[in-house]
Design a protein around this motif. Structure first.
Motif, PDB file in Angstrom:
ATOM      1  N   LEU A 131       0.658  -1.333   0.042  1.00  0.00           N
ATOM      2  CA  LEU A 131       0.012   0.048  -0.054  1.00  0.00           C
ATOM      3  C   LEU A 131       0.908   1.311   0.060  1.00  0.00           C
ATOM      4  O   LEU A 131       0.592   2.309  -0.841  1.00  0.00           O
ATOM      5  CB  LEU A 131      -0.841   0.103   1.185  1.00  0.00           C
ATOM      6  N   LEU A 132       1.951   1.207   0.786  1.00  0.00           N
ATOM      7  CA  LEU A 132       2.918   2.458   0.700  1.00  0.00           C
ATOM      8  C   LEU A 132       3.630   2.582  -0.636  1.00  0.00           C
ATOM      9  O   LEU A 132       3.457   3.693  -1.090  1.00  0.00           O
ATOM     10  CB  LEU A 132       4.113   2.087   1.772  1.00  0.00           C
ATOM     11  N   GLY A 133       3.677   1.519  -1.349  1.00  0.00           N
ATOM     12  CA  GLY A 133       4.336   1.635  -2.588  1.00  0.00           C
ATOM     13  C   GLY A 133       3.470   2.264  -3.441  1.00  0.00           C
ATOM     14  O   GLY A 133       3.761   3.246  -4.178  1.00  0.00           O
ATOM     15  N   GLU A 142      11.000   6.711   1.551  1.00  0.00           N
ATOM     16  CA  GLU A 142      11.838   5.574   1.861  1.00  0.00           C
ATOM     17  C   GLU A 142      11.155   4.779   2.937  1.00  0.00           C
ATOM     18  O   GLU A 142      10.424   5.266   3.802  1.00  0.00           O
ATOM     19  CB  GLU A 142      13.368   5.842   2.180  1.00  0.00           C
ATOM     20  N   VAL A 143      11.621   3.471   2.974  1.00  0.00           N
ATOM     21  CA  VAL A 143      10.764   2.626   4.051  1.00  0.00           C
ATOM     22  C   VAL A 143      11.632   2.029   5.194  1.00  0.00           C
ATOM     23  O   VAL A 143      12.981   1.802   4.677  1.00  0.00           O
ATOM     24  CB  VAL A 143      10.124   1.439   3.266  1.00  0.00           C
ATOM     25  N   ALA A 169       7.894  -3.918  -0.522  1.00  0.00           N
ATOM     26  CA  ALA A 169       8.027  -2.261  -0.484  1.00  0.00           C
ATOM     27  C   ALA A 169       8.910  -1.915  -1.760  1.00  0.00           C
ATOM     28  O   ALA A 169       8.315  -1.481  -2.600  1.00  0.00           O
ATOM     29  CB  ALA A 169       8.867  -1.615   0.726  1.00  0.00           C
ATOM     30  N   ALA A 170      10.230  -2.805  -1.955  1.00  0.00           N
ATOM     31  CA  ALA A 170      10.977  -2.726  -3.049  1.00  0.00           C
ATOM     32  C   ALA A 170      10.289  -2.991  -4.609  1.00  0.00           C
ATOM     33  O   ALA A 170      10.292  -2.394  -5.468  1.00  0.00           O
ATOM     34  CB  ALA A 170      12.242  -3.406  -2.868  1.00  0.00           C
ATOM     35  N   GLY A 171       9.395  -3.923  -4.314  1.00  0.00           N
ATOM     36  CA  GLY A 171       8.725  -4.600  -5.450  1.00  0.00           C
ATOM     37  C   GLY A 171       7.630  -3.517  -5.848  1.00  0.00           C
ATOM     38  O   GLY A 171       7.282  -3.619  -7.056  1.00  0.00           O
ATOM     39  N   ALA A 172       7.143  -2.937  -4.697  1.00  0.00           N
ATOM     40  CA  ALA A 172       6.026  -1.686  -5.236  1.00  0.00           C
ATOM     41  C   ALA A 172       6.759  -0.473  -5.543  1.00  0.00           C
ATOM     42  O   ALA A 172       5.984   0.550  -5.636  1.00  0.00           O
ATOM     43  CB  ALA A 172       5.082  -1.678  -4.131  1.00  0.00           C
ATOM     44  N   GLY A 173       8.186  -0.397  -5.724  1.00  0.00           N
ATOM     45  CA  GLY A 173       8.606   0.810  -6.305  1.00  0.00           C
ATOM     46  C   GLY A 173       9.124   1.611  -5.223  1.00  0.00           C
ATOM     47  O   GLY A 173       9.540   2.883  -5.334  1.00  0.00           O
ATOM     48  N   LEU A 174       9.209   1.160  -3.796  1.00  0.00           N
ATOM     49  CA  LEU A 174       9.695   2.153  -2.864  1.00  0.00           C
ATOM     50  C   LEU A 174      10.928   1.362  -2.150  1.00  0.00           C
ATOM     51  O   LEU A 174      11.051   0.560  -1.712  1.00  0.00           O
ATOM     52  CB  LEU A 174       8.454   2.104  -1.828  1.00  0.00           C
ATOM     53  N   PRO A 175      12.076   2.389  -2.102  1.00  0.00           N
ATOM     54  CA  PRO A 175      13.273   2.120  -1.609  1.00  0.00           C
ATOM     55  C   PRO A 175      13.260   1.603  -0.234  1.00  0.00           C
ATOM     56  O   PRO A 175      12.660   2.502   0.633  1.00  0.00           O
ATOM     57  CB  PRO A 175      14.227   3.245  -1.726  1.00  0.00           C
TER      58      PRO A 175
END
Ligand code: PLP
Length: 372
Positions: A131-133, A142-143, A169-175
């Motif tokens: 969801l964050l992503g 960043e997460v 997270a990374a898979g959803a585009g969020l480092p």
């Protein structure tokens, strides 16, 4: 039963202006500045960054003092708090909470990310991280993955599970930039801080290893609570997030986590009724808050009457029983040291700043009630 606070060094009597309209939350600026400087100095000496939790003070003025003393940025618990501090120009924020970025919250987060230099957000589940992503991909956000270090609240219970959250997270585009934990079990009893701090260090290390093994960079290992801040600032921990240290309160003194002479906030209140061997103050649950930690007795401490106990709270009444000491006098204006300062500040609209007993400012509680 002996009063538990009698085992403490007594809290110093408080000086405050005589013309206050009570009840009023009063901050001693000199003690506040000493607390701010002491934590900043102690962590700087250990080479660990300080990112104080602003949910304690909710005040732009206090955050500015912390940043001026060397804080790397601030921590908040909610998007609403982050919005207030961002609007005031604080541009490095960590929402240390597993934000569930659905609906309006997602939109608010995205807007927030667009107006600050750095925004970090917590996650402790792959679902939450996705969801964050969806909300934040493409921004500079960043997460940090939360790991439970023994507090049994939020955070992955098994540090190895941090990798799946980071992957999501990374898979959803969020480092992902690291891991965080909160040693809340340091509140269990005086002396519990050392074991809780060990738990923080161990949990962060294990979670960081899990992330690194899954190919994620781990720049940040963030620990934090007031009782553990100086005890876990070692062995790879990069950042500490104490909040309550800025004022201290009765619970922190009882835990041995704050010097009694530097408790920087009291509620100033008037004795409005005396009868039947009781005194009643004009500060009830809507001022003092109802926190009743297991380590203390009653709803706050009266430094001028250390044997007395605040036995009952109503919305606008606090009932004081004198114990072995004298009964407060009708019309007397008294300081109460709150059990837990954070909810007390959240109930106030402003903090009256005093120095040597004189009013030197009135600071709004800018982020009061920003609970979501
Ligand atoms: N970090 C997190 C995630 C917290 O929840 C809290 C407080 O609840 C803190 C830091 C600050 O801890 P303390 O209130 O002990 O200073």
């Amino acid at each position: 039963m002996p009063h538990p606070d009698l085992t403490l060094p007594s809290l110093p009597r408080w000086e405050f202006p005589t013309d206050l309209d009570t009840p009023q939350v009063v901050v001693d600026v000199d003690r506040l500045d000493r607390n701010v400087a002491a934590m900043a100095g102690a962590l700087a000496a250990r080479g660990v960054a300080l990112r104080p939790h602003a949910k304690t003070h909710k005040s732009v003025e206090v955050a500015r003092r912390q940043l001026a003393a060397g804080a790397a940025g601030i921590t908040v618990a909610t998007v609403g708090e982050a919005e207030v501090f961002a609007a005031a120009g604080v541009d490095d924020l960590f929402v240390a909470y597993p934000v569930w970025a659905a609906g309006a919250k997602a939109e608010r987060l995205r807007r927030l990310a667009g107006r600050v230099r750095r925004l970090r957000v917590g996650a402790d589940s792959p679902e939450g991280a996705r969801l964050l992503g969806a909300a934040l991909a493409g921004t500079a956000a960043e997460v940090l993955v939360e790991v439970d270090s023994g507090g049994a609240r939020t955070g992955v219970a098994d540090p190895a599970a941090a990798a799946a959250v980071a992957d999501a997270a990374a898979g959803a585009g969020l480092p992902v930039v690291g891991v965080f934990t909160h040693g809340g079990h340091s509140y269990a009893a005086p002396g519990a801080g050392a074991a809780a701090a060990d738990g923080e260090v161990r949990a962060l290390d294990a979670a960081a290893r899990a992330l690194a093994a899954a190919g994620h960079p781990v720049e940040v290992r963030s620990a934090g609570s007031t009782p553990t801040a100086l005890l876990s600032a070692r062995d790879g921990v990069t950042e500490e997030r104490p909040g309550t240290y800025v004022f201290g309160d009765r619970q922190q003194v009882r835990l041995g986590a704050h010097p009694p002479e530097d408790v920087a906030l009291v509620v100033v209140t008037t004795v409005v009724s005396v009868s039947g061997g009781r005194a009643v103050l004009d500060a009830g649950a809507k001022t003092l808050a109802k926190d009743l930690p297991a380590t203390v007795e009653g709803y706050g401490l009266l430094p001028a009457y250390p044997a007395a106990t605040i036995t009952r709270l109503y919305d606008h009444h606090a009932v004081v029983e004198p114990g072995d000491g004298p009964l407060p006098r009708l019309g007397e204006v008294l300081a109460v040291v709150p059990n837990h300062v954070c909810p007390v500040v959240n109930l106030a609209t402003e903090l009256v700043a005093v120095s040597s007993g004189r009013t030197v400012g009135r600071w709004p509680v800018d982020a009061r009630a920003r609970s979501g």
